[in-house]
Every structure is written in structure tokens, then in C-alpha cells.
Write a protein that holds these residues in place. Structure first.
Motif, PDB file in Angstrom:
ATOM      1  N   GLY A   2       7.706   6.445 -12.315  1.00 40.37           N
ATOM      2  CA  GLY A   2       6.765   7.441 -12.408  1.00 40.37           C
ATOM      3  C   GLY A   2       6.087   7.912 -11.313  1.00 40.37           C
ATOM      4  N   GLY A   3       6.513   7.682 -10.221  1.00 37.66           N
ATOM      5  CA  GLY A   3       6.106   8.313  -8.988  1.00 37.66           C
ATOM      6  C   GLY A   3       4.865   7.627  -8.685  1.00 37.66           C
ATOM      7  N   LYS A   4       4.243   6.484  -8.919  1.00 38.99           N
ATOM      8  CA  LYS A   4       2.774   6.033  -8.535  1.00 38.99           C
ATOM      9  C   LYS A   4       3.104   5.358  -7.348  1.00 38.99           C
ATOM     10  CE  LYS A   4       0.885   7.649 -12.065  1.00 38.99           C
ATOM     11  NZ  LYS A   4      -0.092   8.669 -12.222  1.00 38.99           N
ATOM     12  N   PHE A   5       2.012   5.511  -6.329  1.00 43.30           N
ATOM     13  CA  PHE A   5       1.936   4.901  -5.019  1.00 43.30           C
ATOM     14  C   PHE A   5       0.860   4.115  -4.923  1.00 43.30           C
ATOM     15  CE2 PHE A   5       1.100   4.694  -0.496  1.00 43.30           C
ATOM     16  CZ  PHE A   5       2.331   4.543   0.172  1.00 43.30           C
ATOM     17  N   TYR A   6       0.912   2.752  -4.713  1.00 41.97           N
ATOM     18  CA  TYR A   6      -0.169   2.151  -4.919  1.00 41.97           C
ATOM     19  C   TYR A   6      -0.820   1.460  -3.473  1.00 41.97           C
ATOM     20  CZ  TYR A   6      -0.022   1.872  -9.855  1.00 41.97           C
ATOM     21  OH  TYR A   6       0.042   2.147 -11.008  1.00 41.97           O
ATOM     22  N   CYS A   7      -1.921   1.396  -3.028  1.00 44.96           N
ATOM     23  CA  CYS A   7      -2.449   0.718  -1.812  1.00 44.96           C
ATOM     24  C   CYS A   7      -3.439  -0.455  -2.580  1.00 44.96           C
ATOM     25  CB  CYS A   7      -3.370   1.307  -0.955  1.00 44.96           C
ATOM     26  SG  CYS A   7      -2.325   2.912  -0.189  1.00 44.96           S
ATOM     27  N   MET A   8      -2.861  -1.647  -2.240  1.00 47.08           N
ATOM     28  CA  MET A   8      -3.763  -3.086  -2.771  1.00 47.08           C
ATOM     29  C   MET A   8      -4.133  -3.678  -1.808  1.00 47.08           C
ATOM     30  SD  MET A   8      -2.085  -5.798  -5.666  1.00 47.08           S
ATOM     31  CE  MET A   8      -0.892  -6.343  -4.611  1.00 47.08           C
ATOM     32  N   THR A   9      -5.142  -4.143  -1.816  1.00 48.29           N
ATOM     33  CA  THR A   9      -5.795  -5.004  -1.017  1.00 48.29           C
ATOM     34  C   THR A   9      -6.208  -6.522  -1.527  1.00 48.29           C
ATOM     35  OG1 THR A   9      -7.059  -3.566   0.085  1.00 48.29           O
ATOM     36  CG2 THR A   9      -7.880  -5.674   0.384  1.00 48.29           C
ATOM     37  N   VAL A  10      -5.754  -7.585  -0.944  1.00 43.62           N
ATOM     38  CA  VAL A  10      -5.790  -8.980  -1.566  1.00 43.62           C
ATOM     39  C   VAL A  10      -6.408  -9.915  -0.704  1.00 43.62           C
ATOM     40  CG1 VAL A  10      -3.775  -8.641  -3.386  1.00 43.62           C
ATOM     41  CG2 VAL A  10      -3.562  -9.699  -1.078  1.00 43.62           C
ATOM     42  N   ASP A  32      10.186  -2.907  -2.487  1.00 43.32           N
ATOM     43  CA  ASP A  32       9.352  -1.802  -2.988  1.00 43.32           C
ATOM     44  C   ASP A  32       8.128  -1.675  -2.089  1.00 43.32           C
ATOM     45  OD1 ASP A  32      11.116  -1.596  -5.084  1.00 43.32           O
ATOM     46  OD2 ASP A  32       9.660  -2.635  -6.392  1.00 43.32           O
ATOM     47  N   LEU A  33       8.066  -2.437  -1.013  1.00 44.03           N
ATOM     48  CA  LEU A  33       6.854  -1.970  -0.152  1.00 44.03           C
ATOM     49  C   LEU A  33       7.072  -1.113   1.069  1.00 44.03           C
ATOM     50  CD1 LEU A  33       5.569  -5.798   0.296  1.00 44.03           C
ATOM     51  CD2 LEU A  33       4.935  -3.971  -1.730  1.00 44.03           C
ATOM     52  N   ASP A  34       6.201  -0.119   1.431  1.00 44.89           N
ATOM     53  CA  ASP A  34       6.363   0.883   2.451  1.00 44.89           C
ATOM     54  C   ASP A  34       5.770   0.105   3.819  1.00 44.89           C
ATOM     55  OD1 ASP A  34       7.506   2.556   0.782  1.00 44.89           O
ATOM     56  OD2 ASP A  34       5.919   3.952   0.484  1.00 44.89           O
ATOM     57  N   SER A  35       4.439  -0.368   3.627  1.00 41.13           N
ATOM     58  CA  SER A  35       3.680  -0.906   4.662  1.00 41.13           C
ATOM     59  C   SER A  35       2.797  -2.109   4.289  1.00 41.13           C
ATOM     60  CB  SER A  35       2.988   0.017   5.449  1.00 41.13           C
ATOM     61  OG  SER A  35       1.967   0.601   4.666  1.00 41.13           O
ATOM     62  N   HIS A  36       2.541  -3.164   5.202  1.00 37.97           N
ATOM     63  CA  HIS A  36       1.538  -3.942   5.030  1.00 37.97           C
ATOM     64  C   HIS A  36       0.870  -4.343   6.157  1.00 37.97           C
ATOM     65  CE1 HIS A  36       5.057  -6.469   6.715  1.00 37.97           C
ATOM     66  NE2 HIS A  36       3.895  -7.198   6.825  1.00 37.97           N
ATOM     67  N   MET A  37      -0.360  -4.824   6.073  1.00 37.89           N
ATOM     68  CA  MET A  37      -1.405  -5.204   7.233  1.00 37.89           C
ATOM     69  C   MET A  37      -1.791  -6.544   6.948  1.00 37.89           C
ATOM     70  SD  MET A  37      -4.445  -3.341   9.157  1.00 37.89           S
ATOM     71  CE  MET A  37      -5.836  -3.701   7.900  1.00 37.89           C
ATOM     72  N   ILE A  38      -1.959  -7.427   7.608  1.00 33.32           N
ATOM     73  CA  ILE A  38      -2.463  -8.852   7.504  1.00 33.32           C
ATOM     74  C   ILE A  38      -3.456  -9.142   8.494  1.00 33.32           C
ATOM     75  CG2 ILE A  38      -2.046 -11.468   7.507  1.00 33.32           C
ATOM     76  CD1 ILE A  38       0.983 -10.737   7.112  1.00 33.32           C
ATOM     77  N   ASP A  39      -4.545  -9.179   7.999  1.00 34.83           N
ATOM     78  CA  ASP A  39      -5.892  -9.427   8.754  1.00 34.83           C
ATOM     79  C   ASP A  39      -6.481 -10.726   8.633  1.00 34.83           C
ATOM     80  OD1 ASP A  39      -8.462  -9.018  10.123  1.00 34.83           O
ATOM     81  OD2 ASP A  39      -9.338  -7.766   8.826  1.00 34.83           O
ATOM     82  N   ARG A  40      -6.135 -11.538   9.830  1.00 35.46           N
ATOM     83  CA  ARG A  40      -6.309 -12.903  10.041  1.00 35.46           C
ATOM     84  C   ARG A  40      -7.848 -13.153   9.773  1.00 35.46           C
ATOM     85  NH1 ARG A  40      -2.556 -15.964  14.049  1.00 35.46           N
ATOM     86  NH2 ARG A  40      -0.594 -14.949  13.418  1.00 35.46           N
ATOM     87  N   LYS A  41      -8.743 -12.592  10.588  1.00 33.20           N
ATOM     88  CA  LYS A  41      -9.948 -12.827  10.316  1.00 33.20           C
ATOM     89  C   LYS A  41     -10.810 -12.631   9.027  1.00 33.20           C
ATOM     90  CE  LYS A  41     -10.768 -11.943  15.337  1.00 33.20           C
ATOM     91  NZ  LYS A  41     -11.471 -10.968  16.409  1.00 33.20           N
ATOM     92  N   GLN A  42     -10.700 -11.756   8.465  1.00 32.64           N
ATOM     93  CA  GLN A  42     -11.237 -11.213   7.120  1.00 32.64           C
ATOM     94  C   GLN A  42     -10.460 -12.104   6.008  1.00 32.64           C
ATOM     95  OE1 GLN A  42     -13.601  -8.865   6.404  1.00 32.64           O
ATOM     96  NE2 GLN A  42     -14.067  -8.650   8.646  1.00 32.64           N
ATOM     97  N   SER A  46      -3.462  -5.899   2.962  1.00 33.75           N
ATOM     98  CA  SER A  46      -3.450  -4.762   2.570  1.00 33.75           C
ATOM     99  C   SER A  46      -1.791  -4.416   2.308  1.00 33.75           C
ATOM    100  CB  SER A  46      -4.017  -3.578   3.365  1.00 33.75           C
ATOM    101  OG  SER A  46      -5.382  -4.121   3.426  1.00 33.75           O
ATOM    102  N   ILE A  47      -1.409  -3.890   1.223  1.00 27.83           N
ATOM    103  CA  ILE A  47       0.013  -3.546   0.778  1.00 27.83           C
ATOM    104  C   ILE A  47      -0.011  -2.243   0.348  1.00 27.83           C
ATOM    105  CG2 ILE A  47       1.947  -4.494  -0.303  1.00 27.83           C
ATOM    106  CD1 ILE A  47       0.237  -7.103  -0.808  1.00 27.83           C
TER     107      ILE A  47
END
Length: 94
Positions: A2-10, A32-42, A46-47
Motif C-alpha cells: 500500500g505504499g506506506k513508509f515507516y520510521c520506527m525508533t526502538v 524491506d529496510l531502507d536505512s537504520h541507525m544504531i545509537d549506542r549511548k542512547q 532507528s529503522i
């Protein structure tokens, strides 16, 4: 989908380099993931991509054997600019 793009923070427990590598490897294997960022300190991951957020959280939990707490899910239409829609993403190509 359905064309939905999500940005999720876990939130995940990232204690050491081994934990970081396990999370990174699990994210890189997901199609299915376009990008991700892993923040060790926090201790946050983010996906972004066209996926079902609950399914990604379950896969991440199973592959890393770590507790996954969903903090935020933003939905952005795939046809619009994510930065204009409030997604917080800005893509710069040079």
C-alpha cells in the motif's frame, strides 16, 4: 503493502561490541529496510523503510535474543518527501 513508509525508533540493550554487531547483522539481513541507525549511548535503534513495524520488532527480537521496546512509529506516504511530511529525514545527494 500500500505504499506506506515507516520510521520506527526502538530501545534495545546494547552492552558491548558483540551486541552491536548482532543487532547490525540482523538489520542488514532484513529486505524491506531502507536505512537504520544504531545509537549506542542512547541505546536506541532507528529503522526506516516500507515494512510492518510489529513484524520487524518481532524479527529483531528473535534474531538478537534481546528485548525490543518500540518507542515511536512515524508513518510517511511513499509518494511525498519524508522531510516535508514531518518524518525528519533529509536526503542529500551530491
Amino acid at each position: 503493502m500500500g505504499g506506506k513508509f515507516y520510521c520506527m525508533t526502538v530501545r534495545m540493550n546494547i552492552d558491548c561490541n558483540g551486541c552491536y554487531q548482532r543487532i547490525r547483522r540482523a538489520l542488514l539481513q532484513m529486505q524491506d529496510l531502507d536505512s537504520h541507525m544504531i545509537d549506542r549511548k542512547q541505546q536506541r535503534v532507528s529503522i526506516c523503510g516500507a515494512f510492518v513495524p510489529q513484524d520487524v520488532a518481532i524479527k529483531l527480537r528473535k534474531r538478537t535474543n534481546r528485548r525490543v521496546e518500540i518507542l515511536e512509529i512515524k508513518e510517511v506516504d511513499a509518494g511525498t518527501d519524508p522531510a516535508a511530511a514531518g518524518g525528519g529525514l533529509k536526503l542529500i545527494c551530491e
